[in-house]
Design an enzyme around this catalytic site. Structure first.
Site, PDB file in Angstrom:
ATOM      1  N   ASP A   1       0.826  -1.206   0.000  1.00  0.00           N
ATOM      2  CA  ASP A   1       0.000   0.000   0.000  1.00  0.00           C
ATOM      3  C   ASP A   1       0.862   1.259   0.000  1.00  0.00           C
ATOM      4  OD1 ASP A   1       0.891   0.200   2.667  1.00  0.00           O
ATOM      5  OD2 ASP A   1      -0.933  -0.740   3.454  1.00  0.00           O
TER       6      ASP A   1
ATOM      7  N   ASP B   1       0.891   4.063 -20.624  1.00  0.00           N
ATOM      8  CA  ASP B   1       0.867   2.649 -20.976  1.00  0.00           C
ATOM      9  C   ASP B   1       0.346   2.449 -22.401  1.00  0.00           C
ATOM     10  OD1 ASP B   1       0.995  -0.178 -19.926  1.00  0.00           O
ATOM     11  OD2 ASP B   1      -1.120  -0.104 -20.500  1.00  0.00           O
TER      12      ASP B   1
ATOM     13  N   GLU C   1       5.012   4.095 -23.642  1.00  0.00           N
ATOM     14  CA  GLU C   1       5.415   2.703 -23.812  1.00  0.00           C
ATOM     15  C   GLU C   1       5.098   2.247 -25.236  1.00  0.00           C
ATOM     16  OE1 GLU C   1       4.499  -1.694 -21.842  1.00  0.00           O
ATOM     17  OE2 GLU C   1       2.873  -0.328 -22.389  1.00  0.00           O
TER      18      GLU C   1
END
Length: 614
Positions: free
Chosen positions: A161, A327, A356
């Site tokens: 976390d 992404d 990417e």
């Protein structure tokens, strides 16, 4: 997937930043708030609530703000409201009237210097983490989420976390890193495989299993105090099948291949540059889905394009980010990417965006970088891309036998291709990431080769990125196995028998590698010649590759020796940069070395010598 259409219902949710009359449900409003002083003054609000499309909003007079209009989509439960937040606008609360109801919307002041913030660049080194697998600190909350932690399942959630990540920022800084890139932290409320973050179910919400929105802001602030910038991972191409939109899509064309059926992308990314590509192949690449659980977004839909752009700006501004990693870059509509990157850079001219583009071809990656003059006139404003071509060459260089066209020659020729890039120094070169097998495993557990790879990463003309755990020789299968590649960082959980953060339980070779990497990257942090200097390379010979970084004040010699024996290099070969009698500092051994007729490079090792002006 068609069954999801039958689930379309009105979604009535509250927003902490807005209010409606007590007698009516509160509509969902995104972005949740905005700012005055943005360079592009347009703002489109997306309102979602039962029957809201029929409302005709009016705006109570407010300094510098104009209501330009509103429109609906196909669903009766969405309304898009267009505002202009002009130069005269001041922070405060707008009042919109909708069908006799009162809606308030907050405008905030931008933080001082926000528009001029410096993004990451060649002076930085990036540490990539998968937050669920890095460390548990107790900020996560499980209530109402579909998947709970199970550390015995490599593909499940493990419970890392934001508190755990924040707790170890000192460790990251101590290693010499100046940027941290966590994989996505926004809500991924799926029944399985939700930990990675790449299947969003809410773009504006931190996944509660990582912590709250305030926990995220605290993490960014804590990182900044450590002189670490935060790069946020944003997905523009797709969402998760559990996204709240799928319960009530704004319009059928909000998604690609909807509702006619599922078509998977064939990943033929070169269709976008291929002059001979069939149009149907190009369409399948961009419009096909990754998996049935990742619906593909149609950025040609104007409201969705605006939504994704504003969402990106909202996170940059609200969290104080130093960059964006995007992404699946080329899978999104390329005209949208051109507009999206231009708008982000308009608002933050010194920010950095790294995309990417998973291709081993320099020409394909270069196509997407800002400043590239493309054959088809395409223009991108993204300053950086992930350097997949050089990553491929680096691995080949260290695993192949050396020859005229193999082994270390791969590095030499890979770098020679820099002529195709408008800004090669701004590419992000990585030794591994969350989608690739671990470096130490790919290099057959060879510590010498691993050090060669990391030395090259830290000294060549790129922005280096290291995957968490590389410094303690974390391993994985050599074939792709995401769950095992993204294994838990040793010591991230209270009962771990091995602790990378304290060193407890580490093997001798792990401690040595950790210390070695710490020396390397802490030196790099202050080495301006590496950040901005020129590069000169010499063709590999006898299993050794030499290059120099230099500016007007410093010269750095980097020699990479793959051999199982020391190599004697004739100093006269490098006459353009050094000469016999020059005195350099071995930055890895901390000793001075005076150049003689020959230079000895230790077996299976890098040698990095730093010289002053001479």
């Amino acid at each position: 997937m068609n069954a999801l259409i039958a689930l379309a219902t009105a979604l009535l949710m509250t927003s902490s930043s807005n209010s409606l009359a007590q007698t009516a449900p509160l509509p969902r409003i995104e972005p949740p708030h905005w700012w005055v002083g943005m360079r592009d003054t347009s703002l489109q609000l997306m309102l979602h609530g039962a029957g809201i499309a029929t409302a005709e909003p009016t705006l109570q007079p407010y300094p510098g703000v104009t209501l330009r209009g509103s429109h609906r989509a196909s669903s009766p439960n969405y309304l898009f409201v267009d505002l202009d937040i002009g130069p005269g606008a001041v922070p405060g609360e707008l009042t919109l009237n909708l069908a006799g109801k009162t809606l308030r919307y907050t405008l905030r002041a931008r933080a001082a210097g926000s528009a001029e913030r410096r993004g990451f660049g060649p002076e930085d080194a990036i540490y990539l983490v998968v937050p669920d697998r890095f460390a548990q600190g107790g900020s996560g909350r499980q209530g109402g989420m579909k998947e709970t932690p199970d550390r015995t399942n490599p593909g499940g959630r493990h419970g890392g976390d934001l508190a755990g990540l924040s707790r170890h920022l000192g460790y990251i800084a101590d290693l010499g890193f100046t940027q941290v890139w966590p994989t996505p932290l926004i809500e991924n409320n799926s029944a399985t495989y939700s930990y990675h973050g790449y299947a969003a179910t809410d773009f504006y919400k931190i996944d509660p299993r990582f912590g709250s929105h305030e926990d995220y802001l605290d993490f960014v602030r804590a990182a900044r105090e450590r002189k670490i910038g935060v790069i946020q991972d944003i997905v523009l191409n797709h969402i998760g099948a559990g996204h709240w939109w799928l319960r009530d899509l704004p319009a059928p064309d909000w998604l690609n291949q909807w509702p006619q059926g599922y078509v998977e992308t064939h990943h033929a990314r070169m269709t976008l540059q291929d002059p001979y590509a069939a149009p149907s192949d190009r369409k399948r690449f961009t419009d096909g889905w990754f998996t049935p659980g990742m619906p593909d977004l149609n950025q040609r839909r104007p409201e969705l394009a605006t939504y994704l752009t504003q969402m990106t700006l909202w996170w940059i501004e609200s969290a104080g980010l130093s960059g964006i990693r995007t992404d699946t870059w080329s899978y999104s509509d390329r005209d949208f990417l051109s507009r999206w990157s231009a708008r982000v850079m308009l608002e933050y001219p010194q920010l950095n965006i790294v995309g990417e583009e998973w291709s081993t071809h320099p020409a394909v990656v270069a196509y997407w970088q800002r400043g590239k003059r493309n054959h088809d006139g395409y223009t991108s404003s993204a300053p950086s891309m992930m350097d997949f071509p050089m990553n491929s060459q680096l691995l080949a260089a260290l695993t192949e036998d050396d020859g005229a066209f193999s082994g270390l020659t791969r590095l030499y020729e890979g770098l020679a291709h820099d002529f195709v890039y408008p800004d090669p120094a701004n590419l992000v070169l990585f030794e591994g990431n969350h989608d690739t097998p671990r470096l130490y495993s790919l290099l057959r557990r060879d510590i010498g080769l691993t050090r060669l790879a990391l030395a090259y990463l830290a000294t060549t003309r790129r922005i280096p990125q290291v995957f968490y755990g590389t410094e303690v020789l974390m391993e994985s299968p050599t074939e792709r196995d995401d769950g095992k590649v993204r294994a838990d960082m040793p010591g991230g959980w209270a009962d771990d028998p091995v602790n990378a953060f304290t060193g407890a339980g580490l093997r001798a070779e792990q401690r040595e590698m950790q210390d070695w990497l710490r020396r390397l990257f802490n030196w790099r942090r202050g080495a301006e010649v590496i950040h901005r200097g020129a590069l000169m390379q010499y063709a590999p010979a006898d299993g050794c590759y030499v290059f120099f970084r230099y500016d007007g004040r410093r010269t750095v010699l980097v020699a990479l020796n793959k051999n199982d024996r020391p190599v004697q290099l004739p100093v006269s070969r490098f006459v353009e940069r050094v000469k016999e009698g020059d005195v350099g500092r071995d930055i890895l051994q901390g000793r001075e070395l005076k150049l003689a007729e020959t230079l000895t490079v230790p077996a299976r090792s890098p040698l990095i010598l730093e010289f002053g002006n001479h």
